[in-house]
Enzyme design. Structure first.
Site, short mmCIF file in Angstrom:
data_model
loop_
_atom_site.label_atom_id
_atom_site.label_comp_id
_atom_site.label_asym_id
_atom_site.label_seq_id
_atom_site.Cartn_x
_atom_site.Cartn_y
_atom_site.Cartn_z
N HIS A 104 10.64 -0.83 5.14
CA HIS A 104 10.46 -2.22 4.67
C HIS A 104 11.86 -2.80 4.49
O HIS A 104 12.78 -2.09 4.10
CB HIS A 104 9.80 -2.28 3.30
CG HIS A 104 8.41 -1.72 3.23
ND1 HIS A 104 8.17 -0.39 3.05
CD2 HIS A 104 7.21 -2.33 3.27
CE1 HIS A 104 6.86 -0.19 2.99
NE2 HIS A 104 6.25 -1.35 3.14
N ASP A 310 -5.66 5.96 -2.50
CA ASP A 310 -4.71 6.03 -1.40
C ASP A 310 -3.61 7.02 -1.80
O ASP A 310 -2.59 6.62 -2.34
CB ASP A 310 -4.16 4.61 -1.20
CG ASP A 310 -3.27 4.50 0.02
OD1 ASP A 310 -3.40 5.34 0.92
OD2 ASP A 310 -2.47 3.56 0.06
C1 XLS Z 1 0.28 0.74 1.81
C2 XLS Z 1 0.66 0.65 3.21
C3 XLS Z 1 2.11 0.24 3.44
C4 XLS Z 1 2.35 -0.19 4.86
C5 XLS Z 1 3.66 -0.87 5.05
O1 XLS Z 1 -0.76 1.27 1.44
O2 XLS Z 1 0.38 1.88 3.83
O3 XLS Z 1 2.98 1.23 3.04
O4 XLS Z 1 2.26 0.87 5.76
O5 XLS Z 1 3.85 -1.92 4.18
CA CA Z 2 -1.56 4.35 2.23
#
Ligand code: XLS
Ligand code: CA
Ligand code: CA
Length: 439
Positions: A104, A310
């Site tokens: 990022h 997640d």
């Molecule tokens: C979050 C996402 C993020 C994207 C990029 O859950 O996976 O990390 O891959 O912003």
């Molecule tokens: Ca993720």
């Protein structure tokens, strides 16, 4: 202060040692970068990428606890740390033998107090990134803008009810695209973590979706204006941090893109941990995106099947990697995308060595998945059975349905002539037994 090359001083370049014993985890037992399978090197099928935010920025802090991962490269002023982090990361990429990384904008360089300052920080740190890229040959798989962490984005970025915030996000993406061009990024990702809602009562869904399409259109226009040659990717995720996110899953994103006439400018970056969060099986969105010709890249991680979060774990399940690689090989590869390890070592895995062990284990899991998928495809047993299962569409009335020229009157006439269709077993357990043979 450590000098470049010293962050992982005790670790050599990771070798391929197929005969290594079970306790030897600092070598590849399956991933052999140069080995050719179905006309392509393993490294070109897999196109592994290390992600910057989990592996180099993260501290192990979670909502219940303080940092546990005290990385030497994160010490010093924010700008010093940004540069040390880059040195550490490039040492890691080269020792691991991975040719791509992802980041990022705000992982690469700290956000300043104005847009101009943030941009200057990015310019300065990416000068070093460019230098390290040309010294090592490591390239950017994708870059993305962090449009979710800063307070200004709490009500959304491209879908914020205040156009001032949307404008800020636009300005940030403009700079992100310039950086993508500067570093030769092969893809650019949009992940809409704050593009959604927590309450439908304060949300005008129709307007927000229209604004998001308009935002993407601006990005497409600017990309074309600056001659940036990279693939745009949207990454679906159903929830977290919002209660509902517009890019819910592969089919929602494909529907959105087609509705707003944007589909030819984008593909999808599928993260299986997000797919399972949407209530689908691990491989579901890989298969769906691929079926529409929209599978552009994969954030190759996993959740914990017993949790609904997640958790971004390293993918270690060979059945899952086999299913993913089967789709990728069947579509001829995922380039210019790749397999990005958007995965973090557990906050309890505190040794720097654990970063290597996690990546090596996941790369081997995918190498095994690739080998399995190649066996399945080359032997053609499953494909032959599937073909036979649909064989009624290769002639007569089926052929007309296939090419879209059939009518309901013809369906009726066919049934009058042929009566009741015979009962045919779906043979699911047979398919599963055969699949298991290859895993
Ligand atoms: C979050 C996402 C993020 C994207 C990029 O859950 O996976 O990390 O891959 O912003
Ligand atoms: Ca993720
Ligand atoms: Ca991701």
């Amino acid at each position: 202060m450590a000098t470049p090359g010293e962050f992982f001083a005790g670790t050599p370049k990771i070798p391929y040692r197929p005969t290594a014993g079970p306790g030897e985890v600092m070598c590849f037992k399956h991933y052999n970068a140069e080995e050719v399978l179905m006309g392509k090197k393993m490294e070109d099928w897999l196109r592994f990428s290390v992600c910057y935010w989990h592996s180099f920025c993260a501290t192990g802090a979670d909502p219940f606890g303080f940092p546990t991962l005290h990385r030497p490269w994160n010490e010093g002023t924010p700008m010093d740390a940004a540069k040390r982090r880059l040195q550490a990361a490039f040492e890691f990429f080269t020792k691991l033998g991975v040719k791509y990384y992802t980041f990022h904008d705000r992982d690469m360089a700290p956000e300043g107090s104005t847009l101009e300052e943030s941009n200057r920080n990015l310019d300065e740190v990416t000068d070093l990134a460019l230098q390290l890229q040309s010294q090592t040959g490591v390239r950017v798989l994708w870059v993305t803008c962090n449009l979710f962490a800063h307070q200004r984005y709490m009500n959304g970025a491209a879908t914020n009810p205040d156009c001032h915030v949307l404008a800020y996000a636009g300005a940030q993406v403009k700079k992100g695209l310039d950086i993508a061009k500067k570093l030769g990024a092969e893809n650019f990702v949009f992940w809409g973590g704050r593009e959604g809602f927590h309450s439908i009562l304060n949300t005008d869904v129709a307007s927000e979706l229209k604004h998001m399409a308009s935002f993407f259109r601006m990005a497409v226009d600017y990309k074309e204006r600056i001659g940036l040659k990279c693939q745009f990717l949207i990454e679906p995720k159903p929830k977290e941090p919002c209660k509902h996110q517009y890019d819910y899953d592969a089919m929602s994103v494909i529907g959105f893109l087609k509705h707003y006439g944007l589909d030819r400018h984008f593909k999808l970056n599928i993260e299986p941990n997000h797919t399972t969060l949407a209530g689908h099986s691990y491989e579901h969105d890989i298969v769906m995106a691929s079926a529409f010709g929209m599978l552009g890249s994969v954030d190759s991680n996993t959740g914990s099947p017993d949790l609904g979060w997640d958790t971004d774990q390293f993918p270690m399940d060979v059945k899952n990697t086999t299913l993913v690689m089967k789709s990728i090989v069947e579509q001829g590869g995922v380039q210019p995308g790749g397999l990005n390890f958007d995965a973090k070592v557990r906050r309890e895995s505190t040794d720097p060595e654990d970063l290597f062990i996690a990546h090596i284990g996941a790369m081997d899991a995918f190498a095994r998945g690739l080998r399995n998928a190649v066996h399945i495809i080359e032997e053609g047993l499953l494909a032959g059975m599937v073909k036979e299962r649909y064989s009624s569409f290769s002639h007569g009335i089926g052929q007309k349905v296939e090419d879209g020229s059939a009518t309901l009157e013809e369906m009726e006439a066919f049934v009058r002539q042929n009566g009741e269709p015979k009962v045919t077993s779906g043979k699911q357990e047979k398919y599963e037994s055969i699949f298991n043979h290859y895993v």
